[in-house]
Design an enzyme around this catalytic site. Sequence first.
Site, PDB file in Angstrom:
ATOM      1  N   ARG A 138       0.888  -1.178   0.000  1.00  0.00           N
ATOM      2  CA  ARG A 138       0.000   0.000   0.000  1.00  0.00           C
ATOM      3  C   ARG A 138       0.912   1.210   0.000  1.00  0.00           C
ATOM      4  NH1 ARG A 138      -5.418   1.262   3.415  1.00  0.00           N
ATOM      5  NH2 ARG A 138      -6.098  -0.182   1.799  1.00  0.00           N
ATOM      6  N   HIS A 156      -7.204   1.108  -6.643  1.00  0.00           N
ATOM      7  CA  HIS A 156      -7.445   0.234  -5.490  1.00  0.00           C
ATOM      8  C   HIS A 156      -8.124  -1.033  -6.006  1.00  0.00           C
ATOM      9  CE1 HIS A 156      -7.760  -1.064  -1.499  1.00  0.00           C
ATOM     10  NE2 HIS A 156      -8.565  -0.162  -0.972  1.00  0.00           N
ATOM     11  N   GLN A 171      -9.987  -3.559  -3.666  1.00  0.00           N
ATOM     12  CA  GLN A 171     -11.304  -3.073  -3.237  1.00  0.00           C
ATOM     13  C   GLN A 171     -12.348  -3.356  -4.319  1.00  0.00           C
ATOM     14  OE1 GLN A 171     -12.206  -1.488  -0.189  1.00  0.00           O
ATOM     15  NE2 GLN A 171     -14.220  -1.931  -1.038  1.00  0.00           N
ATOM     16  N   ASP A 221     -17.510   7.076  -1.184  1.00  0.00           N
ATOM     17  CA  ASP A 221     -16.169   6.997  -0.590  1.00  0.00           C
ATOM     18  C   ASP A 221     -15.943   8.313   0.138  1.00  0.00           C
ATOM     19  OD1 ASP A 221     -13.584   6.316   0.101  1.00  0.00           O
ATOM     20  OD2 ASP A 221     -12.756   6.470  -1.925  1.00  0.00           O
ATOM     21  N   CYS A 224     -16.620   1.885   0.491  1.00  0.00           N
ATOM     22  CA  CYS A 224     -15.415   1.075   0.686  1.00  0.00           C
ATOM     23  C   CYS A 224     -14.904   1.122   2.123  1.00  0.00           C
ATOM     24  CB  CYS A 224     -14.325   1.503  -0.290  1.00  0.00           C
ATOM     25  SG  CYS A 224     -13.933   3.245  -0.229  1.00  0.00           S
ATOM     26  N   ARG A 241     -13.949  -8.464   1.334  1.00  0.00           N
ATOM     27  CA  ARG A 241     -12.508  -8.229   1.151  1.00  0.00           C
ATOM     28  C   ARG A 241     -11.738  -9.519   1.460  1.00  0.00           C
ATOM     29  NH1 ARG A 241     -10.301  -3.148   1.177  1.00  0.00           N
ATOM     30  NH2 ARG A 241      -8.523  -4.343   0.404  1.00  0.00           N
TER      31      ARG A 241
HETATM   32  N1   CP Z   1     -11.271   0.090   2.104  1.00  0.00           N
HETATM   33  C1   CP Z   1     -10.018  -0.112   2.560  1.00  0.00           C
HETATM   34  O1   CP Z   1      -9.046  -0.291   1.802  1.00  0.00           O
HETATM   35  O2   CP Z   1      -9.936  -0.165   3.916  1.00  0.00           O
HETATM   36  P1   CP Z   1      -8.575  -0.047   4.729  1.00  0.00           P
HETATM   37  O3   CP Z   1      -7.979   1.306   4.380  1.00  0.00           O
HETATM   38  O4   CP Z   1      -8.967  -0.133   6.177  1.00  0.00           O
HETATM   39  O5   CP Z   1      -7.677  -1.153   4.310  1.00  0.00           O
END
Ligand code: CP
Length: 309
Positions: free
Chosen positions: A105, A132, A135, A226, A266, A294
């Site tokens: 990430r 992403h 997601q 979001d 999300c 997820r």
């Molecule tokens: N939606 C998402 O990626 O959540 P986190 O940032 O908690 O991983």
Amino acid sequence: MPVQHFITVAETPVDTLMRIFDVAYELRAEREAGKRNAPMLAGKTLAMIFEKPSLRTNVSFQQAMIELGGHSIVMVSEQVGLGKRESPADVAQVLSGMVHGIMARVFEHQKLVDLAAVSTIPVINALSDFSHPCQALADAMAMMDEFGRDLKGRTLAYVGDGNNVAHSLAVMCGRLGMNFILASPPGYEITQEVTDTIMSYCPDLNMQVMSDPMDAVRYADAIYADTWVSMGQETEAAIRKAAFESFQINDKLVAAAPKHCIVLHCLPAYRNIEITDSVIDGPRSRVFPQAHNRLHAQKGLLAVLMGGA
Ligand code: CP
């Protein structure tokens, strides 16, 4: 055969995407029947690098590795110093000889591209400033859960910032034959450059950009929200909240959508900012099953990329 990465939805072959969904559903069905999944990642380790906080991504990947018989190593940015202490290329070469997959990430998408360029093990994008894709896998599953595996002709109305999540969703809609509507305040739409890239990968995508959220949701099967202020944009918070004020997902907006329309987010949600309590906790919300997906999506992804499923 070249190693298969998961950097964007667009760069992932359609048959790989469909395989990920198939395996995710198979593994989920086993879990829901109270059975253990086969240990298809036994002896395999996923290195996880986080430059930003995470709840869902972190836990779902770790849990997915556990349930598939593997291990994970979690590192925060200060430990790795991706691009500061050490170049992404060097990190990738080191990890390629020690573990079996890299999940990262990052702030800058380029770091993922640089990791993947030399990595001999799969590199997974766990969120970047550009996309992403993990997601989007879970989001697609949330819609499949509601409307069936074939989502052709369904419409997703994304109300909010034309950000990384929106980029991945637009391409996912294209891959699944869905229509994608984006409702954003002027200046916060998906840029023309990114739109051109999306359309180059998905020439048949019916993508519409609207400025009125009410118009955007009128024929929607799913409304997507979001945050208006993503990680790293905190200094713009006041300006963004003012710009997005009329883009809140609230009861009035949901009432403008068809009766069967579901609501997705999300997460994390800033409650009563971009989405009201009444909607996120209401009957149209599929937000928490979406979050649970997820885990299932990650398992499908890891099984395909690292387990040969
Ligand atoms: N939606 C998402 O990626 O959540 P986190 O940032 O908690 O991983």
